[in-house]
Design an enzyme around this catalytic site. Structure first.
Site, PDB file in Angstrom:
ATOM      1  CB  CYS A  94      -0.904  -0.016   1.229  1.00 43.05           C
ATOM      2  SG  CYS A  94      -2.026   1.376   1.238  1.00 43.05           S
ATOM      3  N   GLY A  95       0.846   1.987  -1.085  1.00 43.70           N
ATOM      4  CA  GLY A  95       1.755   3.126  -1.236  1.00 43.70           C
ATOM      5  C   GLY A  95       1.426   4.260  -0.272  1.00 43.70           C
ATOM      6  CG  HIS A 214      -6.643  -2.174  -5.924  1.00 42.85           C
ATOM      7  ND1 HIS A 214      -6.199  -3.366  -5.408  1.00 42.85           N
ATOM      8  CD2 HIS A 214      -6.578  -1.279  -4.906  1.00 42.85           C
ATOM      9  CE1 HIS A 214      -5.890  -3.205  -4.126  1.00 42.85           C
ATOM     10  NE2 HIS A 214      -6.108  -1.951  -3.803  1.00 42.85           N
ATOM     11  CG  ASP A 240      -6.373   5.556  -2.409  1.00 45.98           C
ATOM     12  OD1 ASP A 240      -6.274   6.548  -1.664  1.00 45.98           O
ATOM     13  OD2 ASP A 240      -5.454   4.750  -2.609  1.00 45.98           O
ATOM     14  CB  CYS A 244      -4.048   4.692  -5.554  1.00 41.81           C
ATOM     15  SG  CYS A 244      -3.870   2.942  -5.203  1.00 41.81           S
ATOM     16  N   GLY A 245      -0.786   4.914  -4.240  1.00 39.24           N
ATOM     17  CA  GLY A 245       0.637   4.704  -4.554  1.00 39.24           C
ATOM     18  C   GLY A 245       0.866   3.529  -5.480  1.00 39.24           C
ATOM     19  CB  THR A 246      -0.114  -0.057  -5.377  1.00 35.43           C
ATOM     20  OG1 THR A 246      -1.454   0.148  -4.909  1.00 35.43           O
ATOM     21  CG2 THR A 246       0.777  -0.441  -4.203  1.00 35.43           C
TER      22      THR A 246
HETATM   23  O1  PYC Z   1      -1.818   3.790  -1.971  1.00 34.82           O
HETATM   24  O2  PYC Z   1      -1.286   1.827  -2.801  1.00 34.82           O
HETATM   25  C1  PYC Z   1      -2.056   2.585  -2.236  1.00 34.82           C
HETATM   26  C2  PYC Z   1      -3.380   2.055  -1.812  1.00 34.82           C
HETATM   27  C3  PYC Z   1      -3.889   0.824  -2.039  1.00 34.82           C
HETATM   28  C4  PYC Z   1      -5.149   0.787  -1.455  1.00 34.82           C
HETATM   29  C5  PYC Z   1      -5.384   2.014  -0.885  1.00 34.82           C
HETATM   30  N1  PYC Z   1      -4.279   2.780  -1.112  1.00 34.82           N
END
Ligand code: PYC
Length: 317
Positions: A94-95, A214, A240, A244-246
């Site tokens: 989770c980023g 996702h 999100d 969303c980092g990923t």
């Molecule tokens: O930021 O990777 C992310 C993430 C995944 C699910 C919610 N945030």
């Protein structure tokens, strides 16, 4: 059936990363017995699902919160491990959550400025914390898995998109006639959930049959400094609030594979709330490594209690 055991209390630090909440468990959770991060992810589900639910669901949390259980590191040189989880189960990576973990470690005095390595079930990630608090995450290698995949979505029509890995599995597609804005999140959620359901029904998966949990929809940015604005549907049905980092990693991997983003070129991804992740890619051998930069703000340091008389001590829902 043995009754689930609750510790007397669990200590947490809450933060948000560009609008998306993270709740880091800093004490009170019983030790995990497993020695790899992948096994710890499974153990969290098999032994401690009641605690996952109690920590992130109402009445102590709500659907958008991502929990982060700190563990001892598994790799030499790492500061800690972390298993992320949400309202329906564990995540691989989770980023936004990792950026929240770094802000929490800084609050606890476990990191200052400079580099910190953190083990996750998806691999070890690095983060650089600047004195301003800005965090640059070096994510796990990311890649486009399949492009121009067509899916028939009841109520939406035929949708074409890409499947990519950015630390989680994503289906990425353009959204037409619906601005990716927080005020439109109910409609966006409905469309993305329909896409996710259609992917499942039509047997469309990530590598080795991995579930695509996702869905990321893209539209034009509202900020002059961004190239794109997104909406990301998370596995538990919430969106999100950050870019969303990923998801930003998956997006950049797709753009690069299609010759639309050079190595080192900056990609500014805006979220539906108007917040921003700045990203770019580097090559390491034949792997593409995404960098994602953002800020997390600590909002609370709290003790959660689990009164045996509380009918909702295991969470609501
Ligand atoms: O930021 O990777 C992310 C993430 C995944 C699910 C919610 N945030």
């Amino acid at each position: 059936m043995p009754q689930p055991v609750f510790p007397p209390f669990i200590e947490v630090v809450d933060s948000h990363t560009e609008g998306e909440p993270t709740r880091v468990i800093i004490g009170g959770w019983p030790d995990l017995a497993s020695t790899t991060m992948v096994d710890r992810r499974s153990e969290l589900m098999t032994r401690f699902d009641h605690l996952r639910r109690a920590v992130v669901l109402e009445p102590r949390g709500f659907e958008a919160i991502v929990g982060a259980l700190l563990t001892p590191p598994v790799n030499e040189g790492s500061t800690c491990g972390v298993v992320f989880f949400n309202n329906v189960g564990p995540l691989w990576m989770c980023g936004h959550g990792l950026i929240g973990v770094v802000a929490t470690l800084a609050l606890l005095g476990r990191v200052d400025t400079g580099t910190v390595c953190v083990d996750t079930p998806a691999g070890t990630v690095k983060a650089e914390r600047a004195s301003s608090g800005l965090v640059t995450l070096q994510n796990v290698p990311s890649r486009l898995f399949a492009s121009n995949v067509e899916v028939d979505v009841p109520g939406v029509g035929r949708v074409r998109g890409d499947i990519a890995w950015g630390g989680n599995w994503f289906f990425l597609t353009e959204v037409h006639g619906l601005e990716p804005d927080f005020t439109r999140r109910a409609e966006l959620t409905q469309a993305a959930a329909a896409i996710k359901a259609a992917l499942k029904t039509q047997g469309i998966t990530g590598e080795k049959g991995a579930e695509i949990d996702h869905v990321e929809l893209f539209g034009p940015p509202s900020r002059p400094d961004a190239q794109s604005r997104n909406f990301v549907l998370c596995p538990g049905g919430e969106c999100d609030r950050s870019p969303c980092g990923t998801g930003t990693s998956a997006k950049m991997a797709c753009l690069h594979a299609k010759g639309k983003l050079a190595l080192g070129e900056v990609w500014n991804q805006e979220s539906l709330t108007g917040s921003l992740f700045r990203g770019w890619l580097e090559a390491k051998g034949d792997q593409i490594i995404p960098y994602v930069q953002g800020r997390a703000f600590v909002t609370a340091r709290t003790t959660l209690f689990f009164d045996p008389a509380d009918p909702f001590r295991a969470g609501l829902g």
